[in-house]
Structure formats: C-alpha cells, structure tokens
Write a protein that holds these residues in place. Sequence first.
Motif, mmCIF file in Angstrom:
data_model
loop_
_atom_site.group_PDB
_atom_site.id
_atom_site.type_symbol
_atom_site.label_atom_id
_atom_site.label_comp_id
_atom_site.label_asym_id
_atom_site.label_seq_id
_atom_site.Cartn_x
_atom_site.Cartn_y
_atom_site.Cartn_z
ATOM 1 N N GLU A 1 0.835 -1.204 0.000
ATOM 2 C CA GLU A 1 0.000 0.000 0.000
ATOM 3 C C GLU A 1 0.867 1.251 0.000
ATOM 4 O O GLU A 1 0.588 2.227 -0.689
ATOM 5 N N ALA A 2 1.924 1.204 0.808
ATOM 6 C CA ALA A 2 2.733 2.406 1.010
ATOM 7 C C ALA A 2 3.692 2.675 -0.142
ATOM 8 O O ALA A 2 4.188 3.790 -0.305
ATOM 9 N N ALA A 3 3.956 1.665 -0.947
ATOM 10 C CA ALA A 3 5.031 1.788 -1.935
ATOM 11 C C ALA A 3 4.721 2.833 -3.006
ATOM 12 O O ALA A 3 5.599 3.575 -3.426
ATOM 13 N N GLY A 4 3.478 2.878 -3.463
ATOM 14 C CA GLY A 4 3.133 3.831 -4.513
ATOM 15 C C GLY A 4 3.582 3.398 -5.884
ATOM 16 O O GLY A 4 3.434 4.116 -6.865
ATOM 17 N N ARG A 5 4.175 2.234 -5.959
ATOM 18 C CA ARG A 5 4.565 1.660 -7.257
ATOM 19 C C ARG A 5 4.617 0.154 -7.086
ATOM 20 O O ARG A 5 4.683 -0.342 -5.959
ATOM 21 N N PRO A 6 4.588 -0.607 -8.159
ATOM 22 C CA PRO A 6 4.580 -2.075 -8.045
ATOM 23 C C PRO A 6 5.890 -2.597 -7.475
ATOM 24 O O PRO A 6 6.961 -2.159 -7.875
ATOM 25 N N LEU A 7 5.806 -3.523 -6.540
ATOM 26 C CA LEU A 7 6.993 -4.106 -5.903
ATOM 27 C C LEU A 7 7.141 -5.579 -6.275
ATOM 28 O O LEU A 7 6.158 -6.314 -6.351
ATOM 29 N N SER A 8 8.374 -6.008 -6.429
ATOM 30 C CA SER A 8 8.655 -7.429 -6.634
ATOM 31 C C SER A 8 8.542 -8.147 -5.290
ATOM 32 O O SER A 8 8.623 -7.520 -4.234
ATOM 33 N N PRO A 9 8.372 -9.481 -5.321
ATOM 34 C CA PRO A 9 8.314 -10.237 -4.075
ATOM 35 C C PRO A 9 9.538 -9.953 -3.186
ATOM 36 O O PRO A 9 9.409 -9.818 -1.973
ATOM 37 N N GLN A 10 10.694 -9.854 -3.790
ATOM 38 C CA GLN A 10 11.910 -9.569 -3.034
ATOM 39 C C GLN A 10 11.826 -8.201 -2.356
ATOM 40 O O GLN A 10 12.204 -8.035 -1.197
ATOM 41 N N GLU A 11 11.317 -7.216 -3.097
ATOM 42 C CA GLU A 11 11.156 -5.882 -2.526
ATOM 43 C C GLU A 11 10.137 -5.899 -1.399
ATOM 44 O O GLU A 11 10.321 -5.236 -0.368
ATOM 45 N N VAL A 12 9.059 -6.656 -1.587
ATOM 46 C CA VAL A 12 8.044 -6.766 -0.544
ATOM 47 C C VAL A 12 8.679 -7.347 0.717
ATOM 48 O O VAL A 12 8.476 -6.839 1.823
ATOM 49 N N LEU A 13 9.479 -8.394 0.542
ATOM 50 C CA LEU A 13 10.154 -9.000 1.683
ATOM 51 C C LEU A 13 11.021 -7.983 2.409
ATOM 52 O O LEU A 13 10.953 -7.849 3.632
ATOM 53 N N GLU A 14 11.814 -7.248 1.645
ATOM 54 C CA GLU A 14 12.725 -6.272 2.254
ATOM 55 C C GLU A 14 11.968 -5.212 3.040
ATOM 56 O O GLU A 14 12.342 -4.873 4.163
ATOM 57 N N VAL A 15 10.904 -4.695 2.437
ATOM 58 C CA VAL A 15 10.147 -3.637 3.114
ATOM 59 C C VAL A 15 9.409 -4.199 4.328
ATOM 60 O O VAL A 15 9.440 -3.617 5.408
ATOM 61 N N ALA A 16 8.771 -5.355 4.171
ATOM 62 C CA ALA A 16 7.962 -5.910 5.261
ATOM 63 C C ALA A 16 8.844 -6.368 6.423
ATOM 64 O O ALA A 16 8.412 -6.371 7.572
ATOM 65 N N ARG A 17 10.075 -6.717 6.111
ATOM 66 C CA ARG A 17 10.993 -7.146 7.164
ATOM 67 C C ARG A 17 11.368 -6.011 8.105
ATOM 68 O O ARG A 17 11.832 -6.261 9.222
ATOM 69 N N LEU A 18 11.178 -4.801 7.636
ATOM 70 C CA LEU A 18 11.424 -3.661 8.519
ATOM 71 C C LEU A 18 10.440 -3.684 9.686
ATOM 72 O O LEU A 18 10.717 -3.171 10.757
#
Lengths: 144, 144
Positions: free
Chosen positions: A16-33
């Motif tokens: 939701e917060a990204a504002g652009r499409p994220l790859s699964p890897q990017e999702v992992l990195e952000v959600a791990r925060l």
Amino acid sequence: MERSTRQRTAIRDAIEAAGRPLSPQEVLEVARLQVEGLGMATVYRNLKLLLDDASIALVQLPGDGPRYESSVHDHHHHFQCKQCQRVFDVHQCPGDLSKLAPPGFSVERHEITLYGQCKDCLSAAPATSAPSKSAVHNHPPTGH
Amino acid sequence: MERSTRQRTAIRDAIEAAGRPLSPQEVLEVARLQVEGLGMATVYRNLKLLLDDASIALVQLPGDGPRYESSVHDHHHHFQCKQCQRVFDVHQCPGDLSKLAPPGFSVERHEITLYGQCKDCLSAAPATSAPSKSAVHNHPPTGH
DNA sequence: ATAGATGCAAAGAGTTTGCATAGGT
DNA sequence: ACCTATGCAAACTCTTTGCATCTAT
C-alpha cells in the motif's frame, strides 16, 4: 477464516505504502522492517491470498518477474525506467485498440508498457549513472 | 567462427517456418522432428546465438516465458489468444505514446499486447473448448 | 482448544553451465 | 588436427509445498 497476523499486515502495508509495483523480493525487504524474521514463503503465500482478496493487483511486465501493487487503482498501464528498473503507473490510456488486431480476432483487453527514463534518472544523471538499483526506499513521482 | 550443424539449422528453420513466436519448448518439439536426439541445452544455446546474430527476435509477453520469432519483421506488437495461448503478430501500431507518460519522463519505446480470442478459437468453439494447447502443428492466420 | 499461519528446508519449473565427446572445417 | 557444438547432468533462480511449531481467535 482469515487471520490478522503481524506478517500479513506488514506485507499489505508495504505494498500500500510503496506507490509503485513491488517485486516479491522488494516486498520481503520492506515488510521485514516491521517483522524481523519474515520468510519468503510467507510473502509468497500472502501475496496469493491478498490477490484472491483483490486487496492487491498483479503487475506483469514483459520479460520481468511479477510485481504487486495496491488494487485501489483503476485501468492503467506501466512505465519502466531503463536505468533504475523501477516501474511506475501510467494513468493515461489510448483507449480502444481492437482495430489493431487481425480481422476475425476479438480483442478483450490490452496491456501497454512504456520504456524510457524516469524523472529521477533524467535529472540525477542524464544517461549516465543510476540511482540505487533496489530502490526500495524511494517514493518517486507516480504520475497520478 | 560459427559452424553449421544439423541442430542449429533445425532450430533456425523451426522458428522461420512457424509464422508465430515459439517458446523454447515448442522450438525443441519442432526441431526434434529434424534432429532426433536434440537436447534442450542446445536449443537454449542456439537461441542465444541466433539472437546475437539478429537471426531471430525475442518476444516477451507479460507474465509468460520468452518466445522467439524470425527477425524479418519490423516494429509490431502481439496478440495472445486466451483460449489456445498462442501468440500472433499484430502489425498495426497506434504510433507515438509518449504523451501517456507522467510529465518529466522520457519515453523511448513501447510494448503492446492484445488479449482475446483468435480466429480459430472463435470459429472452432465460440467461448467453449479449445484447440490443442501445444498447437505446434497449426499455422493459423498471422494478420499480415 | 482449534485451525489457520509461519519458518525452514526440500521439491519443482525453467534456464544456464561444466565437462567429456562428437563432428564441422 | 583443431576447436566449436552437442548431450548429459549438475547448478541456479524463482516459486511452491510439506511439516512441525506457533499463534490468533
């Protein structure tokens, strides 16, 4: 029924917060925060669930792996920067393209992908070095 | 320098003769009709070589693996049938799409994919059963 | 207490690479 | 004869699945 877990919340929020499409890897990195030990399998499982929910939408670009974005958007297309590889939403659409198909074919849907350089890369380094490639922390213009 | 082998010839011919973009698996199946023991690794290696040659062109559709077609064609787009999954060339193009991108972005290139039903599927079985899925032996209209 | 959710590791699918052998030139 | 090309199998990447454990309800 579906439970509300820290992991699921972190994953949904990341997208939701990204504002652009994220790859699964990017999702992992952000959600791990938010959730320390978060595993990739959990990301994949939740991406699938959230897709079924229609909480998020699948974004497929030619020759690239899947990305996910908030499903709040309506019909739109995408722009990929050839320098930073990030993908942005494009809310303009040329409209009906059914006349492009060969005679006898029925067109129900279309996908358009634009390629070039994004605002950031154009100003930061005109056709030279690029911003960070993972670029998970940037919130560049989305063209809304 | 580059040698002329039965395998390479069979692979190139398979793609030239297809009249539509083929997946590596489809290339293997077709080329094996000429060269019995042909291995997948050889297909991949030659696809790469022929790409460098510009003898063939890479076709990437959203969410699908790579396909390869004869590089004789000029700028064009693609149509994928939602029933038989085959991909056809579309030689019409709406032209310049740079005005679709957000302000400050530069557009250099675009990809368009149309989805719907092809002529064969429309006439063979209007919105019901589909022709063979591998469909390697069919040479349907390509819209030229 | 129960059933869904998680993390890890193993299994799959598609593609690439190492290596010994076959085969163009 | 030389050196590229091939076929096989192992390696790799990305994604999915099995299973024991954890946790939201």
